[in-house]
Design an enzyme around this catalytic site. Structure first.
Site, mmCIF file in Angstrom:
data_model
loop_
_atom_site.group_PDB
_atom_site.id
_atom_site.type_symbol
_atom_site.label_atom_id
_atom_site.label_comp_id
_atom_site.label_asym_id
_atom_site.label_seq_id
_atom_site.Cartn_x
_atom_site.Cartn_y
_atom_site.Cartn_z
ATOM 1 N N HIS A 182 0.849 -1.192 0.000
ATOM 2 C CA HIS A 182 0.000 0.000 0.000
ATOM 3 C C HIS A 182 0.888 1.246 0.000
ATOM 4 C CE1 HIS A 182 -2.546 3.097 1.936
ATOM 5 N NE2 HIS A 182 -3.548 2.481 1.326
ATOM 6 N N PRO A 183 0.407 2.388 -0.490
ATOM 7 C CA PRO A 183 1.248 3.593 -0.537
ATOM 8 C C PRO A 183 1.783 4.085 0.804
ATOM 9 C CG PRO A 183 -0.620 3.843 -2.008
ATOM 10 C CD PRO A 183 -0.848 2.576 -1.245
ATOM 11 N N ARG A 184 1.165 3.703 1.942
ATOM 12 C CA ARG A 184 1.709 4.086 3.233
ATOM 13 C C ARG A 184 2.904 3.233 3.644
ATOM 14 N NH1 ARG A 184 -0.996 6.296 7.584
ATOM 15 N NH2 ARG A 184 0.978 5.875 8.650
ATOM 16 N N LYS A 185 3.169 2.170 2.907
ATOM 17 C CA LYS A 185 4.266 1.276 3.261
ATOM 18 C C LYS A 185 5.577 1.781 2.662
ATOM 19 C CE LYS A 185 1.229 -1.260 5.342
ATOM 20 N NZ LYS A 185 -0.012 -0.500 5.094
ATOM 21 N N VAL A 186 6.693 1.142 3.052
ATOM 22 C CA VAL A 186 8.011 1.628 2.642
ATOM 23 C C VAL A 186 8.209 1.475 1.135
ATOM 24 C CG1 VAL A 186 10.499 1.321 2.961
ATOM 25 C CG2 VAL A 186 8.962 1.201 4.924
#
Length: 380
Positions: A182-186
């Site tokens: 997901h875009p919140r991940k690294v």
């Protein structure tokens, strides 16, 4: 505005996605297979299976382990609700236990009291990228003959010290590890997930189930000089990753070591800037863990109001998030599953704030966050 997170996406990812589009093969195909091989090699796992997101990865893990109605799965309430939902959606029962107040990860010392004859698995969450105490968890799971699933949604690139060797999360410690992109991940593919395992039989199940239970993948049928009729051996799902996502993921994976190094530097700088603030507790990294610092979570003293501090920072152009949610406080889980003391989980949600952190965060941005937070806490 200083955002809570910001993915690192550049021309390399755009070119990779364009090449996948122009190849004519945009569904699950050669890019997905290459991403699986490269991700498995990166974490040190024999097998990897790409899927549509981490929630579907968790569901495939439970399905492949034959966990279903009436079974109990021990996990942390202090996690994004997808962890609990993956259990409930199998017809199984999530049994919530409390977290360690220092790391906000599941407390291994509380698992024995939560076990019953119906316990079929443990899902341990590497919360915010901080590795769980895998040595204690695997020892307990092995002693009771219960599979350990790692919810590693946030933990790509994190490492743990096992028998004097640093190993990446995703190398088989439990039976299965599940990741999110997901875009919140690294690293990100927009949406997407991955399962890793050392069990060839489980990997075959994942790859069968993610594609409708189809006996022959369409990549094989399209490449064959002979007509092949597939069968549908089990009731499966459509949990596939596209080749466009995988092409982006391969470029992101190349960046991952540098992204983790940069995030660790940002986290270290936060610790320098905020270490002397009265009323603020900084995150703890055990000596046996190396976090990828997917999030930087600080805890407020009781005299501060979480919402007021967050609103003040937002008014100054700084995005934050509250502490990680507790699933047992949400309507679907508010009754039957709460059977254990979850006070540390609740305090972590109510007293903690996630500060902005991303690999390209500048010194100026960090100074601004620290100064605004310092000013707000000084108001008392």
């Amino acid at each position: 505005m200083i955002p809570i997170a910001m993915p690192v996406l550049a021309e390399e990812e755009a070119d990779a996605a364009r090449a996948a589009v122009l190849s004519g093969w945009v569904s699950q195909g050669p890019q997905v297979a290459a991403f699986e091989r490269e991700f498995a090699a990166f974490v040190g796992a024999p097998f990897a299976c790409a899927v549509s997101n981490c929630t579907t990865a968790l569901q495939l893990a439970l399905t492949a382990l034959d966990i279903g109605p009436g079974d109990e799965v021990i996990t942390a309430s202090h996690s994004f609700i997808a962890t609990a939902n993956s259990i409930r959606n199998q017809g199984a029962v999530p049994v919530f236990v409390d977290v360690d107040p220092e790391t906000y990860n599941i407390d291994p010392g509380r698992l024995a009291d939560a076990m019953t004859p119906r316990t079929r698995a443990i899902i341990a969450v590497h919360q915010m990228g901080m590795p769980c105490d895998l040595e204690a968890l695997t020892m307990l799971a092995d002693r009771h003959g219960i599979p350990l699933i790692e919810d590693a949604a946030c933990a790509a690139g994190s490492e743990i010290l096992i028998k004097e060797n640093w190993e990446r999360i995703g190398r088989p410690h439990g039976r299965i590890a599940c990741f999110s992109f997901h875009p919140r991940k690294v690293i990100t593919t927009g949406e997407g997930g991955m399962l890793t395992t050392a069990d060839a039989g489980l990997d075959r199940k994942f790859k069968l189930l993610r594609q409708h239970g189809m006996s022959v993948p369409d990549t094989v049928r399209h490449g064959s000089a002979q007509v092949i009729f597939e069968e549908y051996l089990v009731s499966g799902y459509n949990y596939r990753m596209t080749d466009m996502q995988a092409a982006i993921g391969r470029k992101q994976l190349e960046r991952l070591p540098d992204l983790v190094a940069r995030r660790r530097a940002v986290a270290a700088r936060y610790t320098e800037l905020l270490g002397n603030l009265e009323g603020l507790r900084l995150p703890a990294e055990p000596e046996w863990a190396r976090s990828n610092w997917q999030s930087y979570c600080v805890r407020l003293a009781n005299r501060f109001d979480q919402r007021s501090v967050m609103q003040s920072l937002l008014d100054k152009g700084i995005a934050t998030r509250r502490g990680i949610m507790c699933s047992h406080r949400e309507p679907p889980y508010a009754k039957a599953e709460q059977r254990h003391d979850l006070r540390h989980s609740e305090l972590a949600q109510d007293r903690s704030i996630l500060l902005p952190i991303y690999a390209q965060m500048s010194e100026t941005e960090q100074l601004r966050v620290a100064e605004c937070l310092r000013a707000e806490l000084a108001r008392g």
